[in-house]
Design an enzyme around this catalytic site. Structure first.
Site, PDB file in Angstrom:
ATOM      1  N   ASP A 248       0.943  -1.184  -0.043  1.00 33.64           N
ATOM      2  CA  ASP A 248       0.034  -0.152   0.110  1.00 33.64           C
ATOM      3  C   ASP A 248       0.781   1.217   0.153  1.00 33.64           C
ATOM      4  O   ASP A 248       2.071   1.068  -0.126  1.00 33.64           O
ATOM      5  CB  ASP A 248      -0.881   0.077   1.047  1.00 33.64           C
ATOM      6  CG  ASP A 248      -0.322   0.036   2.605  1.00 33.64           C
ATOM      7  OD1 ASP A 248       0.760   0.559   2.678  1.00 33.64           O
ATOM      8  OD2 ASP A 248      -0.785  -0.977   3.486  1.00 33.64           O
ATOM      9  N   LYS A 270      -4.451   2.975  -0.558  1.00 32.63           N
ATOM     10  CA  LYS A 270      -5.713   3.731  -0.360  1.00 32.63           C
ATOM     11  C   LYS A 270      -5.243   4.956   0.369  1.00 32.63           C
ATOM     12  O   LYS A 270      -4.653   4.994   1.251  1.00 32.63           O
ATOM     13  CB  LYS A 270      -6.289   2.645   0.552  1.00 32.63           C
ATOM     14  CG  LYS A 270      -6.933   1.513   0.077  1.00 32.63           C
ATOM     15  CD  LYS A 270      -7.765   0.948   0.923  1.00 32.63           C
ATOM     16  CE  LYS A 270      -7.156   0.042   1.960  1.00 32.63           C
ATOM     17  NZ  LYS A 270      -7.918  -0.783   2.909  1.00 32.63           N
ATOM     18  N   MET A 383      -4.061   8.923  11.205  1.00 37.00           N
ATOM     19  CA  MET A 383      -4.705   9.462   9.915  1.00 37.00           C
ATOM     20  C   MET A 383      -5.742  10.378  10.364  1.00 37.00           C
ATOM     21  O   MET A 383      -6.776  10.480   9.976  1.00 37.00           O
ATOM     22  CB  MET A 383      -5.343   8.325   9.488  1.00 37.00           C
ATOM     23  CG  MET A 383      -4.554   7.047   8.901  1.00 37.00           C
ATOM     24  SD  MET A 383      -5.499   5.494   8.608  1.00 37.00           S
ATOM     25  CE  MET A 383      -6.092   4.875  10.372  1.00 37.00           C
TER      26      MET A 383
END
Length: 458
Positions: A248, A270, A383
């Protein structure tokens, strides 16, 4: 990659050294050891060098540099005179005729480099620095010399003797590679090292007779927050034996470079509102490749089980009957905080730490705010860049003091690491001012005050 490493077969091949002194002699030793037929072009020649020329079946040409010399007769040329101008002329004429040329200790006038060599013939390992640091190359060679058993040469020769038979028995190259990897991890290697070749031959014959096509397997590997030196030994081993690597956007390029070079690499990154492959698709890919008999490395930034959705992936593997391993990684919280100089716990400031995700849902973070307002606790938000301002507002609304220290770490543990320090009241504005980019980690708590004293990475 500034240079392309190759291995030349020089047995009975004509090679030329221009120069007849000690430097030329040192290069001649390597060429004759490789089986080259050696010629020397020089008005004068050292007696030891002349002996090497004669032993190799070559010729000594007692002449000065001459552009009309038959340069095209040679596989490669080494310019080893003590005259820089002559060495440059040798380089230019060889370039004209497309002959490989090396000018000793003159990087701009080299078409190839002579590396530092670890000789375990037929296994030969070379270390090169594109001429920038030959001393460093030699030091690395010394380190490798002490860690690579001399028996590796015997093992390489033994493998060569069996190569055709193994290829005949196991036609699939991926399966054949697994066979050899398993064999080198077995007791056979020690038997070869010790010279017990009869027993080694029995062991490989037995392994061939019992060989069955391997089942696929998935390795769920935590790649850590970015610094490749934070990888675990097991992670590195599995990364280098996987047939397929599914990775990723949180996996840094230096870490991806450590995967097996010829493995298929599939990007499933992503980002917010931009999923290259949705999670269901990733799960399906893992199952598909494993059911094809592949060894699949699912490489995830940080740790697979801390906001990495690793649990969902292995549930899917379990349901499909696919074998798997899980390799923990250094999670972003511990890696980024350490590189930012912020301990997550400290006897005087925080006796607990809480990991949270700062993802927004319908424009607002959903967190148990009342539980988070606690003086001697460190909050770590993954995040949370997009929702940072709202998170700070919510904490203040639920009773946290506006001057509570906050640090936001961007691209932690990498050379691009940035740390912005502020308070709940002003951190969002400071982050905007510094144009911070994801991935980020936010640390909230009194421990942030220690950064000024403990920062070490920048």
């Amino acid at each position: 990659m500034d240079i392309f490493p190759i291995s030349l077969k020089l047995q009975q091949q004509p090679c030329l050294i221009v120069g007849g002194g000690n430097i030329a002699y040192r290069k001649a030793l390597l060429l004759t050891k490789a089986g080259a037929v050696l010629d020397v072009l020089s008005p004068q020649i050292d007696q030891q060098l002349l002996t090497l020329v004669q032993q190799s079946g070559g010729q000594y040409h007692p002449e000065k540099f001459n552009p009309d010399f038959p340069w095209l007769n040679y596989r490669l040329v080494i310019a080893a005179t003590d005259d820089a101008e002559v060495n440059c002329q040798v380089f230019e004429v060889c370039e004209e005729f497309k002959v490989l040329v090396n000018s000793v200790d003159d990087i701009p006038h080299c078409r190839f480099m002579v590396p530092a060599i670890i000789d375990r013939s037929p296994l030969v390992i070379s270390v090169a620095s594109n001429g920038t640091s030959p001393v460093l190359s030699r030091q690395i060679r010394t380190q490798l010399e002490s860690s690579i058993p001399h028996g590796m040469g015997k093992l390489a020769e033994f493998s060569g003797n069996w190569r055709a038979k193994v290829k005949e028995k196991i036609s699939n190259p991926d399966e054949r590679r697994i066979f050899w990897e398993n064999l080198y991890a077995s007791p056979l290697k020690e038997q070869v090292f010790n010279g017990n070749l009869d027993l080694a031959n029995q062991l490989i014959e037995q392994a061939l007779n019992q060989w069955k096509s391997p089942k696929g397997e998935v390795y769920l590997v935590g790649a850590g927050p970015g610094d490749p030196e934070l990888l675990t030994l097991k992670a590195l081993r599995l990364m280098q034996q996987a047939d397929v690597v599914i990775y990723d956007r949180l996996v840094s390029p230096p870490i991806l470079e450590l995967c097996r070079r010829d493995a298929d690499k599939v990007y499933v990154g992503k980002a917010r509102s931009n999923h290259a492959v949705p999670q269901e698709g990733i799960n399906a890919l893992l199952v598909k490749y494993a059911q094809q008999g592949k060894r699949v490395c699912r490489l995830k930034g940080g740790d697979p089980f801390i906001f990495g959705r690793g649990g969902e992936e292995i549930q899917e593997l379990f349901a499909a009957g696919v074998p798997f391993q899980v390799v923990p990684g250094v999670t972003a919280a511990s890696g980024c905080s350490a590189y930012a100089g912020i301990p997550l716990t400290h006897r005087d400031y925080a006796q607990s730490v809480r990991f949270l995700t700062g993802h927004l849902k319908e424009g607002s973070p959903e967190l148990p705010w009342s539980e988070l307002v606690y003086e001697n606790q460190t909050l770590v938000l993954y995040m949370g860049l997009v929702g940072l301002e709202k998170i700070c507002q919510k904490l203040i609304e639920h009773g946290q003091r506006p001057d509570m220290p906050v640090a936001l770490v961007s691209k932690g543990t990498t050379p691009e690491q940035k740390v912005v320090v502020g308070t709940l009241a002003d951190i969002a504005a400071k982050v905007d001012e510094h144009h911070i980019q994801a991935p980020t980690l936010t640390i909230i708590g009194e421990v942030v005050r220690l950064r000024e004293q403990l920062q070490w990475h920048e």
